[in-house]
Design a protein around this motif. Structure first.
Motif, PDB file in Angstrom:
ATOM      1  N   UNK A 195     -11.890 -38.782   4.619  1.00 29.78           N
ATOM      2  CA  UNK A 195     -12.781 -37.643   4.427  1.00 29.78           C
ATOM      3  C   UNK A 195     -14.188 -38.182   4.161  1.00 29.78           C
ATOM      4  N   UNK A 196     -15.054 -38.035   5.169  1.00 27.92           N
ATOM      5  CA  UNK A 196     -16.403 -38.585   5.061  1.00 27.92           C
ATOM      6  C   UNK A 196     -17.388 -37.659   5.771  1.00 27.92           C
ATOM      7  N   UNK A 197     -18.426 -37.193   5.063  1.00 30.62           N
ATOM      8  CA  UNK A 197     -18.679 -37.285   3.625  1.00 30.62           C
ATOM      9  C   UNK A 197     -17.559 -36.650   2.806  1.00 30.62           C
ATOM     10  N   UNK A 198     -17.336 -37.238   1.647  1.00 19.54           N
ATOM     11  CA  UNK A 198     -16.152 -36.929   0.863  1.00 19.54           C
ATOM     12  C   UNK A 198     -16.334 -35.725  -0.044  1.00 19.54           C
ATOM     13  N   UNK A 199     -15.313 -34.877  -0.040  1.00 22.51           N
ATOM     14  CA  UNK A 199     -15.205 -33.770  -0.991  1.00 22.51           C
ATOM     15  C   UNK A 199     -14.125 -34.137  -2.002  1.00 22.51           C
ATOM     16  N   UNK A 200     -14.468 -34.353  -3.298  1.00 21.54           N
ATOM     17  CA  UNK A 200     -15.705 -33.919  -3.944  1.00 21.54           C
ATOM     18  C   UNK A 200     -16.712 -35.030  -4.253  1.00 21.54           C
TER      19      UNK A 200
ATOM     20  N   UNK B  55     -18.381 -46.332   6.096  1.00 21.61           N
ATOM     21  CA  UNK B  55     -19.280 -47.074   6.974  1.00 21.61           C
ATOM     22  C   UNK B  55     -18.585 -47.483   8.271  1.00 21.61           C
ATOM     23  N   UNK B  56     -19.394 -47.884   9.227  1.00 24.41           N
ATOM     24  CA  UNK B  56     -18.860 -48.359  10.507  1.00 24.41           C
ATOM     25  C   UNK B  56     -17.968 -49.577  10.305  1.00 24.41           C
ATOM     26  N   UNK B  57     -18.366 -50.459   9.413  1.00 28.87           N
ATOM     27  CA  UNK B  57     -17.562 -51.663   9.151  1.00 28.87           C
ATOM     28  C   UNK B  57     -16.214 -51.296   8.543  1.00 28.87           C
ATOM     29  N   UNK B  58     -16.192 -50.306   7.663  1.00 27.05           N
ATOM     30  CA  UNK B  58     -14.927 -49.883   7.057  1.00 27.05           C
ATOM     31  C   UNK B  58     -13.999 -49.247   8.087  1.00 27.05           C
TER      32      UNK B  58
ATOM     33  N   UNK C 267     -12.406 -51.966  10.101  1.00 31.90           N
ATOM     34  CA  UNK C 267     -11.298 -52.628   9.392  1.00 31.90           C
ATOM     35  C   UNK C 267     -10.035 -51.769   9.442  1.00 31.90           C
ATOM     36  N   UNK C 268     -10.196 -50.466   9.315  1.00 36.89           N
ATOM     37  CA  UNK C 268      -9.036 -49.571   9.384  1.00 36.89           C
ATOM     38  C   UNK C 268      -8.424 -49.616  10.785  1.00 36.89           C
ATOM     39  N   UNK C 269      -9.269 -49.703  11.800  1.00 33.02           N
ATOM     40  CA  UNK C 269      -8.766 -49.818  13.177  1.00 33.02           C
ATOM     41  C   UNK C 269      -7.860 -51.040  13.321  1.00 33.02           C
ATOM     42  N   UNK C 270      -8.244 -52.136  12.678  1.00 33.72           N
ATOM     43  CA  UNK C 270      -7.408 -53.346  12.729  1.00 33.72           C
ATOM     44  C   UNK C 270      -6.066 -53.116  12.025  1.00 33.72           C
ATOM     45  N   UNK C 271      -6.099 -52.366  10.917  1.00 34.39           N
ATOM     46  CA  UNK C 271      -4.880 -52.141  10.137  1.00 34.39           C
ATOM     47  C   UNK C 271      -3.846 -51.319  10.893  1.00 34.39           C
ATOM     48  N   UNK C 272      -4.299 -50.374  11.719  1.00 37.27           N
ATOM     49  CA  UNK C 272      -3.343 -49.475  12.380  1.00 37.27           C
ATOM     50  C   UNK C 272      -3.107 -49.831  13.845  1.00 37.27           C
ATOM     51  N   UNK C 273      -3.789 -50.833  14.358  1.00 40.22           N
ATOM     52  CA  UNK C 273      -3.621 -51.218  15.761  1.00 40.22           C
ATOM     53  C   UNK C 273      -2.164 -51.567  16.048  1.00 40.22           C
TER      54      UNK C 273
ATOM     55  N   UNK D 274     -22.262 -42.189  10.262  1.00 42.81           N
ATOM     56  CA  UNK D 274     -21.285 -42.783  11.162  1.00 42.81           C
ATOM     57  C   UNK D 274     -20.053 -41.905  11.255  1.00 42.81           C
ATOM     58  N   UNK D 275     -19.693 -41.526  12.483  1.00 47.80           N
ATOM     59  CA  UNK D 275     -18.443 -40.819  12.734  1.00 47.80           C
ATOM     60  C   UNK D 275     -17.389 -41.806  13.192  1.00 47.80           C
ATOM     61  N   UNK D 276     -16.136 -41.507  12.865  1.00 48.44           N
ATOM     62  CA  UNK D 276     -15.037 -42.346  13.362  1.00 48.44           C
ATOM     63  C   UNK D 276     -14.992 -42.344  14.886  1.00 48.44           C
ATOM     64  N   UNK D 277     -15.590 -41.339  15.514  1.00 47.59           N
ATOM     65  CA  UNK D 277     -15.647 -41.283  16.973  1.00 47.59           C
ATOM     66  C   UNK D 277     -16.391 -42.478  17.566  1.00 47.59           C
ATOM     67  N   UNK D 278     -17.232 -43.108  16.770  1.00 45.27           N
ATOM     68  CA  UNK D 278     -18.049 -44.218  17.253  1.00 45.27           C
ATOM     69  C   UNK D 278     -17.322 -45.556  17.243  1.00 45.27           C
ATOM     70  N   UNK D 279     -16.055 -45.547  16.868  1.00 46.18           N
ATOM     71  CA  UNK D 279     -15.264 -46.773  16.825  1.00 46.18           C
ATOM     72  C   UNK D 279     -14.292 -46.761  17.999  1.00 46.18           C
ATOM     73  N   UNK D 280     -14.603 -47.452  19.100  1.00 46.91           N
ATOM     74  CA  UNK D 280     -13.750 -47.399  20.302  1.00 46.91           C
ATOM     75  C   UNK D 280     -12.300 -47.800  20.029  1.00 46.91           C
TER      76      UNK D 280
END
Length: 377
Positions: free
Chosen positions: A163-168, A174-177, A180-186, A208-214
């Motif tokens: 959830x980004x921007x996060x509620x609450x 970030x793009x770097x984060x 890293x998540x992409x690597x974890x679930x690949x 940064x949107x997650x859409x920007x991470x190919x």
């Protein structure tokens, strides 16, 4: 009469506090719905479509013109190409898309990982489907804990929710984060749901949107909110962007819930998005300006202001003022000071005291009067 025991009938904390604030004529900083005016040009387009007979069902996946407008906007915002026919679904509010996705992928015993505190829809919908919530505390600065996330993923993990921007908490990923998540679930049978309903409300120069991470493309579902962006939450319009196979599942669920989002509203927004890109382009500045007014005013209060990077919410620490639990403290604020805030302890797996949430999506008259009252606490 017997119902499923894991379905809670308790109203959400947001609705509960909003009703309490309204009943006492308090300044209402509780709900995430913006007080800003819906653009006149959207109302004009809506009137046109209503008066010209566009009042029956839209297609289940959404009006083609709106899906095309969303694809165009995503390209402008994030430089990403999406196929409006295959990769976009229009939902009745963003929460319907979240409900449909979780219900389609979580079965009894499946695990979904997300970060604490969390929007209360996540645990509720996971519960409805007899899934298991694996909640990871955000770090003290509001950032996600990638190390703990890696340790929490297992063979039962079917979904990770970001959830980004996060509620609450008002933090952003970030793009770097994301990378890293992409690597974890690949290579794993895990989906990533990125809840980006506040995509145009951020502190910095860009978002940064997650859409920007190919690398995430084949496992990613992004949810957006047209209601939050265009100040028309009552129109109930959300957007889901995902691979075709996932969109087909979302639409299969929608078929037996809302069937389709309101048709004339979709057509009006399609016109508005195409004709007025300056609206969403200018929105971050509006929120940054109102946030700065809030912060400047609260320098004279006894509240501690936590870091903010996005969302219409500011978290305040009240421990220098009171040792009350947050619900009692917020009740007292309403009764004695005429200001409604949200206690957030219920948004944690293990309730955490001392923090309250303030929605600053307000015009100056309400915002500054509310701040004045908080400075008297």
């Amino acid at each position: 009469m017997s119902f499923k025991p894991y379905i809670s009938t308790e109203p959400s904390i947001f609705g509960k506090m909003s009703v309490m604030a309204k009943n006492h004529n308090a300044i209402n900083f509780t709900q995430g719905a913006p007080d800003f005016k819906t653009p006149d040009w959207l109302i004009e387009h809506l009137n046109y479509y209503v008066q010209n007979g566009f009042n029956q069902y839209a297609p289940i996946p959404g009006a083609p013109s709106l899906k095309k407008a969303i694809a165009h906007k995503v390209k402008m915002c994030y430089g990403v190409d999406i196929n409006p026919e295959d990769n976009v679904s229009i939902s009745s509010g963003a929460v319907e898309a979240i409900f449909a996705l979780i219900s389609a992928c979580i079965s009894k015993g499946d695990e979904a990982i997300y970060f604490d505190p969390a929007f209360d829809a996540y645990p509720s919908i996971i519960n409805f489907n007899q899934g298991v919530s694996r909640r990871i505390p955000l770090l003290a600065d509001g950032n996600i804990d990638l190390e703990t996330l890696a340790q929490t993923i297992n063979t039962k993990t079917k979904l990770i929710i970001l959830n980004s921007p996060h509620n609450p908490m008002g933090s952003v990923i970030t793009k770097a984060q994301y990378a890293e998540i992409a690597k974890l679930i690949k290579g794993r049978d895990i989906l990533l749901l990125s809840d980006e309903v506040y995509e145009h409300i951020y502190a910095g120069d860009s978002y940064t949107s997650a859409l920007q991470i190919p690398e995430l493309k084949d496992q990613l579902i992004v949810v957006q909110s047209l209601g939050k962006t265009y100040n028309l939450t009552g129109w109930r319009l959300g957007v889901c962007i995902a691979p075709l196979a996932i969109i087909q599942m979302i639409n299969a669920m929608k078929q037996f819930t809302s069937f389709s989002a309101p048709h004339p509203m979709q057509l009006a927004l399609a016109d508005g998005i195409n004709a007025h890109p300056e609206y969403w382009q200018d929105l971050p500045k509006l929120y940054q300006t109102q946030h700065q007014k809030l912060i400047d005013g609260l320098t004279h209060s006894r509240f501690k202001v936590l870091p903010w990077a996005g969302s219409p919410f500011q978290i305040l620490d009240y421990t220098a003022i009171s040792d009350e639990d947050d619900f009692s403290f917020c009740q007292r604020l309403i009764h004695e000071h005429g200001v409604g805030l949200v206690p957030i302890s219920s948004l944690y797996e293990m309730p955490k005291q001392g923090l309250v949430r303030l929605c600053f999506a307000k015009y100056d008259d309400v915002l500054l009067e509310g701040v004045k009252r908080l400075c008297q606490v």
